[in-house]
Design a protein around this motif. Structure first.
Motif, short mmCIF file in Angstrom:
data_model
loop_
_atom_site.label_atom_id
_atom_site.label_comp_id
_atom_site.label_asym_id
_atom_site.label_seq_id
_atom_site.Cartn_x
_atom_site.Cartn_y
_atom_site.Cartn_z
N UNK A 122 -1.10 -6.87 -8.16
CA UNK A 122 -0.79 -5.77 -7.54
C UNK A 122 -1.51 -5.38 -6.43
N UNK A 123 -2.55 -6.38 -6.20
CA UNK A 123 -3.33 -6.11 -4.81
C UNK A 123 -4.06 -4.92 -4.99
N UNK A 124 -4.47 -4.57 -6.06
CA UNK A 124 -5.63 -3.20 -6.15
C UNK A 124 -6.90 -3.60 -5.48
N UNK A 125 -6.90 -4.91 -4.96
CA UNK A 125 -8.43 -5.18 -4.50
C UNK A 125 -8.00 -4.77 -3.04
N UNK A 126 -6.78 -4.61 -2.52
CA UNK A 126 -6.43 -4.03 -1.26
C UNK A 126 -6.04 -2.54 -1.32
N UNK A 127 -5.25 -2.15 -2.27
CA UNK A 127 -4.64 -0.65 -2.25
C UNK A 127 -5.57 0.16 -2.96
N UNK A 140 -0.66 7.58 9.31
CA UNK A 140 -1.10 7.59 8.02
C UNK A 140 -0.49 6.93 6.78
N UNK A 141 0.59 6.07 7.33
CA UNK A 141 1.12 5.00 6.16
C UNK A 141 0.73 3.90 6.68
N UNK A 142 -0.06 3.46 7.77
CA UNK A 142 -0.66 2.18 7.91
C UNK A 142 -2.30 2.17 7.48
N UNK A 200 5.00 -4.57 7.52
CA UNK A 200 6.05 -4.21 6.47
C UNK A 200 6.39 -2.73 6.88
N UNK A 201 5.41 -1.94 7.09
CA UNK A 201 5.65 -0.41 7.35
C UNK A 201 6.55 -0.17 8.38
N UNK A 202 6.34 -1.05 9.49
CA UNK A 202 7.28 -0.89 10.86
C UNK A 202 8.63 -1.36 10.31
N UNK A 259 10.72 5.72 4.05
CA UNK A 259 9.49 6.50 4.39
C UNK A 259 8.87 6.43 2.95
N UNK A 260 8.63 5.74 2.32
CA UNK A 260 7.97 5.73 1.03
C UNK A 260 6.63 4.81 0.99
N UNK A 261 5.54 5.23 0.83
CA UNK A 261 4.49 4.36 0.79
C UNK A 261 4.68 3.73 -0.47
N UNK A 262 5.01 3.85 -1.44
CA UNK A 262 5.15 3.17 -2.84
C UNK A 262 6.13 1.91 -2.64
N UNK A 263 7.11 2.27 -1.69
CA UNK A 263 8.06 1.04 -1.42
C UNK A 263 7.63 0.01 -0.59
N UNK A 264 6.71 0.71 0.72
CA UNK A 264 5.85 -0.25 1.38
C UNK A 264 4.90 -1.40 0.60
N UNK A 265 4.34 -0.81 -0.26
CA UNK A 265 3.47 -1.28 -1.10
C UNK A 265 4.02 -2.65 -2.00
N UNK A 266 5.22 -2.05 -2.58
CA UNK A 266 5.91 -2.83 -3.55
C UNK A 266 6.60 -4.21 -2.77
#
Length: 422
Positions: free
Chosen positions: A97-102, A116-118, A165-167, A175-182
């Protein structure tokens, strides 16, 4: 975070005695049986430009380290001192889940002040870096991803990939950070499942796997994830003007922990170079790690010694016992004859056994049957993307997505030319 667990209810490969400890230290010592004895009197340029002996590209070993850091972090247990994995906390979630990043989400992250989303990406060189404090210390979630310039460059590439991916998703109204991460995580999982693993395991391994989700990481799989140490080269050319030893006592090497204009990665060099084959030959710089690369700062400084002593910490079963349990062919004592003086040829530490199996069965091209099963089981159990999910981001081949595609969309692949990101 969860405790570790065991995959096999089997006795340890050996009793934790002074004689066994001495044998493991002997096997993993500098200039010992596992040392490739690379000629470090040669310049790093000469060593870096020699062809690798392996099948996988030179990025594979570092991507494997990155994946391992995503799955496991154990800063508290001590080498050679028995610990019950069921009461030792894994500081990483066991999933891919890339928690080493997130981390655990936004509170633990460093965001770009302008957006703030990046995620914040460091600079100070010709190309990107992990974000750093004024003294050069990494501000990444997992400090181990700054062990080398190559690992920090890989981590920075994932940060930039997230920002891409955010862009892209914003342009579609998301506009969801959770969706960007997924979106980032599922493409990363695709790379693990469809590129990294197939290059390392024997064909036909998939037929034996159940892909059962795991709530905790088994210690046997934590050991199997260390096979990438055999793929590492003594030196690397990271861009046209820089070739360095992986590690060197005088510090003129690829260790991380500092910002410098010349310390960046041109991924085209590493993607077209080869790593070392999977066998009982470990590159010489790994026998004298810099203290900065040791999670707890404790001895020994030889990575093979540390890998072997970890078997005593977790009381890991032998490679032979696990192979018998899974019904895969077991190496004959003659295949491990060099271990006979230590009494380990019939009950062998798992990490050593997996490297010997790869050497004997595939001449080091891929893992052998046991190594293939363990690595695939360890990683596929942590894939959360639905079975029918397919990459939604563009790749160089329709319906696929590779690490090269990630680098391209992150803008770190071809600095002069066009990219998939448009």
């Amino acid at each position: 975070m969860t405790p570790y667990t065991r995959a096999f209810a089997l006795p340890p490969f050996a009793d934790n005695t002074a004689e066994v400890v001495a044998a493991l230290l002997e096997l993993g010592r500098p200039n010992g049986p596992l040392d490739a004895r690379d000629d470090l009197s040669q310049s790093p340029e000469v060593l870096a430009d020699q062809p690798g002996t392996g099948v996988q590209d030179a990025v594979s070993a570092f991507f494997g380290q990155f994946v391992s850091h995503d799955l496991s972090l154990d800063p508290r247990s001590r080498l050679g001192r028995p610990a019950d994995p069921r009461v030792v906390t894994n500081q990483r979630t066991p999933g891919l889940d890339l928690d080493s990043v997130y981390s655990d989400g936004p509170p633990g992250l460093h965001f770009d002040p302008a957006d703030p989303a990046k995620l914040l990406v460091g600079d100070g060189g010709r190309y990107e870096d992990v974000p750093r404090a004024p003294d050069g210390t990494t501000m990444s979630v997992d400090l181990r991803n700054d062990d080398t310039v190559i690992l920090s460059g890989l981590h920075a590439a994932v940060l930039r990939f997230h920002n891409h991916v955010v862009d892209r998703l914003r342009s579609a109204g998301v506009e969801s950070f959770d969706e960007y991460r997924r979106e980032v995580v599922w493409h990363y999982q695709w790379i693990v499942q469809h590129e990294y693993l197939p290059a390392l395991i024997q064909p036909g391994t998939w037929a034996w796997l159940t892909r059962q989700p795991a709530d905790a990481l088994p210690i046997e799989f934590q050991i199997a994830l260390r096979i990438g140490h055999a793929q590492l080269r003594p030196a690397y050319r990271v861009h046209d003007d820089l070739a360095c030893y992986l590690f060197h006592p005088d510090g003129s090497d690829l260790r991380g922990g500092r910002r410098d204009p010349q310390r960046f990665v041109d991924w085209r060099h590493l993607l077209t170079a080869r790593g070392q084959k999977l066998d009982r030959s470990i590159c010489t710089p790994l026998f004298q790690l810099p203290r900065e690369a040791l999670p707890s700062g404790d001895a020994p400084v030889s990575l093979p010694q540390r890998d072997l002593l970890r078997h005593l910490t977790w009381q890991v079963p032998s490679g032979q016992a696990i192979a018998e349990t899974l019904g895969v062919p077991v190496l004959a004592p003659a295949d491990l004859a060099e271990l006979q003086p230590y009494g380990l040829d019939r009950s062998t530490p798992l990490w050593y056994y997996l490297l010997a199996e790869a050497e004997v069965v595939t001449a080091g091209a891929t893992l052998g049957p046991l190594g293939s099963r363990l690595l695939a089981d360890a990683l596929l159990a942590q894939v959360t993307a639905p079975d029918d999910w397919r990459p939604t981001l563009p790749g160089h081949e329709t319906g696929s997505f590779t690490l090269t595609d990630l680098f391209d969309l992150a803008g770190v692949l071809d600095r002069a030319g066009s990219s998939l990101g448009g």
